[in-house]
Design a protein around this motif. Structure first.
Motif, short mmCIF file in Angstrom:
data_model
loop_
_atom_site.label_atom_id
_atom_site.label_comp_id
_atom_site.label_asym_id
_atom_site.label_seq_id
_atom_site.Cartn_x
_atom_site.Cartn_y
_atom_site.Cartn_z
N GLY A 1 -0.21 8.55 8.00
CA GLY A 1 -1.26 8.06 8.89
C GLY A 1 -1.35 6.54 8.90
N LEU A 2 -1.24 5.92 7.74
CA LEU A 2 -1.29 4.46 7.69
C LEU A 2 -0.12 3.86 8.44
CD1 LEU A 2 -2.42 1.78 6.71
CD2 LEU A 2 -1.18 2.11 4.55
N ALA A 3 1.08 4.42 8.24
CA ALA A 3 2.25 3.89 8.94
C ALA A 3 2.09 4.03 10.45
CB ALA A 3 3.51 4.62 8.47
N ALA A 4 1.62 5.20 10.92
CA ALA A 4 1.47 5.42 12.35
C ALA A 4 0.37 4.55 12.94
CB ALA A 4 1.19 6.89 12.62
N LEU A 5 -0.78 4.47 12.26
CA LEU A 5 -1.89 3.69 12.78
C LEU A 5 -1.60 2.19 12.72
CD1 LEU A 5 -4.85 5.75 11.31
CD2 LEU A 5 -4.22 5.55 13.73
N VAL B 1 0.83 -1.21 0.00
CA VAL B 1 0.00 0.00 0.00
C VAL B 1 0.86 1.25 0.00
CG1 VAL B 1 -1.80 1.27 1.24
CG2 VAL B 1 -1.85 -1.23 1.17
N ASN B 2 1.89 1.28 0.86
CA ASN B 2 2.67 2.50 1.04
C ASN B 2 3.58 2.82 -0.13
OD1 ASN B 2 1.80 3.75 3.33
ND2 ASN B 2 3.28 2.80 4.70
N ALA B 3 4.06 1.83 -0.88
CA ALA B 3 4.93 2.12 -2.02
C ALA B 3 4.19 2.96 -3.04
CB ALA B 3 5.42 0.81 -2.66
N TYR B 4 2.94 2.63 -3.27
CA TYR B 4 2.11 3.42 -4.18
C TYR B 4 1.84 4.80 -3.60
CZ TYR B 4 -2.02 4.82 -6.88
OH TYR B 4 -2.92 5.51 -7.66
N GLY C 1 -14.08 5.49 -5.95
CA GLY C 1 -12.88 4.74 -6.29
C GLY C 1 -12.29 4.03 -5.08
N GLY C 2 -12.33 4.71 -3.92
CA GLY C 2 -11.82 4.10 -2.71
C GLY C 2 -12.66 2.92 -2.25
N ALA C 3 -13.99 3.11 -2.18
CA ALA C 3 -14.87 2.03 -1.73
C ALA C 3 -15.08 0.98 -2.82
CB ALA C 3 -16.21 2.62 -1.29
N GLY C 4 -15.24 1.45 -4.07
CA GLY C 4 -15.44 0.51 -5.16
C GLY C 4 -14.23 -0.36 -5.42
N GLY C 5 -13.05 0.14 -5.07
CA GLY C 5 -11.85 -0.67 -5.24
C GLY C 5 -11.87 -1.91 -4.37
N GLY D 1 -6.65 12.99 5.10
CA GLY D 1 -6.00 11.88 4.42
C GLY D 1 -5.33 10.92 5.36
N SER D 2 -4.91 11.39 6.55
CA SER D 2 -4.20 10.52 7.48
C SER D 2 -5.06 9.38 7.98
CB SER D 2 -3.68 11.34 8.67
OG SER D 2 -4.75 11.80 9.47
N VAL D 3 -6.39 9.54 7.92
CA VAL D 3 -7.28 8.44 8.33
C VAL D 3 -8.00 7.81 7.14
CG1 VAL D 3 -7.63 9.49 10.59
CG2 VAL D 3 -9.26 9.95 8.78
N TRP D 4 -7.98 8.47 5.99
CA TRP D 4 -8.70 7.99 4.80
C TRP D 4 -8.16 6.64 4.35
CZ3 TRP D 4 -10.17 11.76 0.30
CH2 TRP D 4 -10.86 11.08 -0.70
N ILE D 5 -6.88 6.59 4.00
CA ILE D 5 -6.29 5.36 3.47
C ILE D 5 -6.29 4.27 4.54
CG2 ILE D 5 -4.16 4.35 2.58
CD1 ILE D 5 -3.60 6.98 1.19
N ALA D 6 -6.05 4.65 5.79
CA ALA D 6 -6.04 3.66 6.87
C ALA D 6 -7.41 3.00 7.04
CB ALA D 6 -5.60 4.32 8.17
N LEU D 7 -8.49 3.76 6.82
CA LEU D 7 -9.82 3.19 6.94
C LEU D 7 -10.01 2.03 5.98
CD1 LEU D 7 -12.86 3.27 7.83
CD2 LEU D 7 -13.20 4.88 5.93
N PHE D 8 -9.63 2.23 4.72
CA PHE D 8 -9.80 1.19 3.71
C PHE D 8 -8.74 0.10 3.83
CE2 PHE D 8 -12.00 4.81 1.67
CZ PHE D 8 -13.24 4.22 1.54
#
Length: 496
Positions: A417-421, A60-63, A156-160, A285-292
């Motif tokens: 955010g994803l890395a920290a969470l 996830v994070n490389a992208y 795009g986030g949810a449909g993905g 954004g810090s919680v957006w990607i982490a949610l999915f």
């Protein structure tokens, strides 16, 4: 025959603006799809290419890191060389990276291909947003266009997650990348046919030093946060990476203040509510990607849902997102932009706080459905309004850079955010595993991540109420001075 002139940096008038907006929105949808489509397939990807637990996060994070670190350069490239041209190049690179990811059989190849995808996305997102904003001048038309933008971004986030579940269960995880690559090729072809060339290419050059410095800084920051999950905060490598990130970010600030061709010109952050919009977008954004990232893992690893059921479970969130995006301009006109942002963030925070009560013996209907609807509504409305803030009052020639900046803040915020969470969730799970069953320990980690996310959004709502009000007051034009009195008529005796 004389042709109408176009303003520098503005797209020539399109005969079919709705069709052009559809193509540009499809480009944005493809970028957001690639962010989340892997999440539901992470367990299968991990087994298929032999990833470690930390390596799974890097899929996830490389992208996200390549995307976020290079978005400013992508926006600047569009301003310099033409946004349509950069959009086409980005779509081609994105398709190539997607194909390579689908063919990968080793962890390093897969992570490198995801980085190439992110590089292509860094060219696509700011160019597409700039073209869309220049297609519709400020007013109701732009508000509707931003609503479409928010809808496709959230969808795009949810449909993905849904599409990832369908493809993974039907044909295997490589097809999630092949599907995204094929979609990018279709959007590229539509762009060539329907999107008109942009006029007014500007002279200038890249800020190579600034780009290299900020890219290294963000890489050190996210790598340090991710490594801390396994090695601990006292590890020498973690401290060294975080220290290097601080030094490099300080150097970047000094470079930007002294260079005439700065990657982030200081003037950009003094117009309207651009600075406030970008800061708040980073926190969102810090919680957006982490949610999915966490929600599909909870559904699969704790509730026992398969990839298809997990993906289908995201449909209510996607529907709420599209509904919120459609109504965001109306809500803003009724209660004001600042109140809209604060209310939307608090709505999303309430949904995440609800999610923080998930249990190891829970169910989708009781633990996921209701919170997903609240999160979808709040996320979409906040995204639309903060995007509007980020381009508030800027001239057309800065549209590409502004689009790159707002996407950068969202993506970098998401990567950090994803890395920290993930570090927080992993630490809580490891501690709970010493005295609780495995599923209980996993759930404890997810609850901690959702609770922290809700706290971040609640604080962001308070900050939004303060920043947007102050910025709005500061940007309100001063009342004009009264006109000077008319000159008194000269008498005949004083006339020459």
């Amino acid at each position: 025959m004389n042709l109408p002139r176009t303003q520098p940096g503005r797209t020539p008038p399109a005969r079919r603006p709705a069709a052009v907006l559809t193509v540009l929105a499809a480009a944005q949808f493809t970028v957001m799809l690639a962010t989340s489509i892997v999440n539901v397939a992470l367990p299968q990807i991990r087994a298929g290419v032999g990833l470690s637990e930390g390596g799974t996060t890097w899929v996830v994070n490389a992208y996200g890191l390549a995307f976020g670190a290079l978005l400013l350069a992508g926006g600047r490239a569009g301003d310099l060389f033409g946004r349509r041209r950069v959009l086409i190049a980005g779509l081609g690179l994105f398709a190539a990276g997607s194909t390579a990811a689908g063919l990968a059989h080793a962890p390093g190849v897969l992570i490198a291909a995801r980085a190439v995808q992110g590089l292509g996305a860094a060219a696509i997102a700011p160019a597409a947003l700039a073209l869309a904003m220049n297609l519709f001048p400020a007013g109701p038309g732009r508000g509707r266009a931003l609503g479409v933008w928010g809808a496709v971004s959230g969808a795009g986030g949810a449909g993905g997650v849904l599409l990832g579940g369908v493809l993974t269960q039907a044909w295997g995880w490589p097809w999630i990348f092949h599907c995204v690559g094929f979609g990018a090729v279709l959007v590229l072809a539509a762009t060539v046919v329907l999107v008109p060339p942009a006029a007014g290419v500007r002279a200038g050059r890249f800020d190579l030093m600034g780009t290299a410095t900020v890219t290294l800084a963000l890489t050190c920051l996210v790598w340090g946060l991710t490594t801390a999950r396994d090695a601990g905060w006292g590890d020498v490598r973690v401290r060294g990476a975080l220290g290097a990130a601080v030094v490099l970010l300080a150097a970047f600030a000094v470079i930007e203040l002294r260079r005439p061709n700065a990657l982030i010109p200081p003037r950009l952050l003094t117009v309207g509510r651009v600075a406030a919009g970008n800061l708040l977008m980073a926190l969102l954004g810090s919680v957006w990607i982490a949610l999915f990232f966490f929600l599909p893992l909870y559904q699969q690893q704790v509730l026992g849902s398969g990839p298809l059921a997990t993906g289908a479970g995201q449909l209510p969130l996607a529907a709420a997102n599209m509904l919120g995006s459609a109504f965001a301009p109306r809500v803003s006109r009724r209660i004001g932009a600042a109140a809209t942002v604060a209310a939307a963030l608090l709505t999303e925070a309430a949904g995440l706080l609800w999610l923080s009560r998930v249990g190891a013996d829970g169910s989708y209907l009781a633990d996921v459905l209701g919170p997903s609807i609240l999160v979808g509504l709040g996320l979409s409305i906040a995204f639309v309004q903060l995007t509007a803030f980020a381009v508030d009052g800027l001239p057309p020639q800065d549209a590409g850079l502004a689009g790159g900046l707002v996407n950068t803040t969202r993506q970098v915020g998401g990567a950090v955010g994803l890395a920290a969470l993930a570090t927080l969730a992993g630490s809580v799970t490891a501690h709970a595993a010493t005295h609780q069953p495995h599923l209980e320990a996993l759930t404890a980690g997810y609850r901690a991540a959702f609770t922290a996310s809700a706290a971040v959004l609640a604080a962001t709502a308070l900050l939004a109420a303060l920043l947007t009000r102050r910025t709005a007051d500061r940007s309100t034009p001063a009342r004009p001075a009264p006109d000077p009195p008319a000159p008194r008529p000269r008498t005949a005796s004083r006339t020459r």
